[in-house]
Design an enzyme around this catalytic site. Structure first.
Site: not given
Length: 494
Positions: A299-300
């Site tokens: 997700k980063r």
């Protein structure tokens, strides 16, 4: 029951008057056929909805609805520090956008005559957890622990130094066999405490567990006295999970493989609570190719891991669902090719057809699926979806494109191609369509006034094109004339 345990339970939970049997009557088994599955999605309200949530939600929804069962939403909000305002609404809106249909759950009103298995927010179920926690204490299966953070850190340091498993167990469980009078004295003085499980497991022992996706898995027994209730009386994930999945009558828990290591704890909890455990199906992690090797979708690092990415780009929910089904069940693509007229809901979904190792998420494959989905739509259907997307993300531009809706539909139809049985399949998402259509509208078209390097050559090519092309040309002669012009100006070989 041991009278000391009963006395301890009453001191810990004086407000609890209900019994586990009362809860069983309040939440009876669901009135469903024996083969029906009851599944749930249990996200934390952190504000970030990722692709893995949708992958798991679709698997849960398909399993429940293909068996005539129930799919519900439970919000696991016991970690108050991680909550984000509006997160639950965002979860529900995302599920609705991608056509994941919930039958019951958080912020969903029960149907008339339907038994309500809520509350569906774990933070609102404290009284339920305390009934069962009290029962465990009465039976000598749970006890209060008064160890401070400093004491627990001291224990961890000693275990690390001795190269032992870290955790609260055995000789390191300082409060496990504390004298009852001393315990009651600490409770009376309101000394901070948690409630721990009195585990019967042994270090070094293993058991075999049958997972609906992973197959036979060997796991270590739980031997640690895990926390059941935190110092504020709110349950930990493990305890709440066991209580809620039983009382909400969940039959199969479909969740990420990162939770597989929790099975030994959950197995012991269900055993201590005298509950029949649900079946478990642990889904493989979603991966992506990065420099020739696979890694976990992050997700980063990866914008495509967020569901907001697909909504903002304007991927059609059907395209996303169809693509996810291709990676959920290995036989889905063949089934869809053989049954083009059937709906996705007609597919016989099976947990056994799900992959049990890293699942490759390929956005290029999603784009190909999306082109085919848009290619099957009429111009009117595309326009309707485009309008909804504009209203949500570019509402100030809706009037630009839809001032004359029939003109817009004609433009979309032109870009699809004039032959009904051979439509062009160029559209991937609404953001791409917006850019494509901007050419046709003065308000959105941005002209480029850079001078042509060879203006005369361009004029000569256009003159040749106008002279050689006629409105009566069929597609073959049109292409032959175009090819001849290209060869004359050395744009491709003769």
């Amino acid at each position: 029951m041991n009278s000391d345990y009963i006395k301890l339970a009453q001191a810990l939970f004086p407000e609890v008057t209900l019994s586990p049997e009362d809860l069983e009557r309040r939440y009876p088994p669901r009135n469903l056929p024996p083969t029906s599955e009851v599944t749930r999605l249990g996200p934390s309200p952190t504000g970030f909805i990722h692709l893995g949530n949708l992958y798991s939600a679709l698997a849960n929804e398909r399993l429940a609805h293909s068996t005539g069962g129930v799919f519900f939403l439970r919000v696991e909000d016991t970690d108050l520090k991680r909550q984000t305002p509006g997160a639950v609404e965002a979860i529900i809106n995302s599920l609705r956008y991608f056509k994941i249909n919930l039958d019951q759950g958080a912020l969903i009103a029960p149907k008339p005559g339907q038994i309500d298995y809520g509350p569906y927010f774990q933070s609102q179920r404290k009284d339920i957890y305390h009934v069962l926690a009290k029962n465990l204490v009465e039976r000598g299966l749970a006890y209060p622990c008064f160890c401070s953070e400093e004491k627990l850190e001291e224990i961890r340091a000693k275990q690390t130094e001795q190269k032992l498993n870290t955790g609260y167990y055995g000789a390191f469980a300082a409060c496990r066999e504390m004298d009852l009078d001393k315990v009651l004295e600490k409770i009376a003085s309101s000394q901070p405490r948690v409630l721990r499980l009195r585990s019967k497991g042994q270090s070094g022992l293993t058991f075999f567990f049958s997972d609906q996706i992973m197959g036979q898995v060997e796991l270590p027994e739980n031997f640690k006295d895990i926390v059941l209730l935190k110092s504020d009386g709110i349950p930990t994930y493990h305890f709440a999970h066991a209580v809620d999945d039983h009382l909400m009558r969940t039959t199969t828990v479909v969740r990420g493989v990162e939770w597989l290591s929790s099975v030994p704890v959950h197995r012991e909890l269900f055993n201590f609570l005298n509950f029949n455990p649900p079946k478990y199906a642990h889904t493989a992690q979603l991966m992506k190719l990065d420099g020739g090797s696979k890694r976990k979708l992050s997700k980063r690092e990866d914008p495509e891991s967020s569901l907001d990415y697909y909504r903002q780009e304007g991927y059609h929910p059907k395209a996303t669902r169809v693509y996810l089904m291709t990676i959920l069940n290995s036989n889905f693509e063949d089934w869809r090719n053989e049954n083009p007229s059937l709906n996705l809901e007609d597919f016989p979904f099976e947990l056994s057809k799900m992959g049990n190792s890293g699942i490759l998420f390929d956005i290029q494959k999603l784009n190909d699926v999306s082109r085919n989905v848009f290619g099957d739509f009429t111009a009117e259907q595309i326009a309707n979806f485009f309008r909804d997307w504009l209203d949500e993300f570019y509402s100030q531009q809706t009037k630009t494109y839809f001032e004359d809706e029939q003109r817009l539909i004609q433009i979309i139809r032109l870009n699809q191609g004039l032959m009904e049985n051979r439509k062009r399949k160029d559209i991937v998402c609404a953001s791409q369509l917006k850019e494509l259509l901007s050419f046709y509208f003065d308000q959105s078209f941005i002209p480029v006034f850079e001078p042509l390097k060879n203006f005369k050559r361009a004029v000569d090519i256009l003159k040749d094109y106008l002279q050689s092309m006629g409105q009566t040309n069929d597609s073959v002669s049109w292409f032959d004339n175009l090819k001849s012009i290209g060869q004359r100006y050395n744009y491709f070989p003769k």
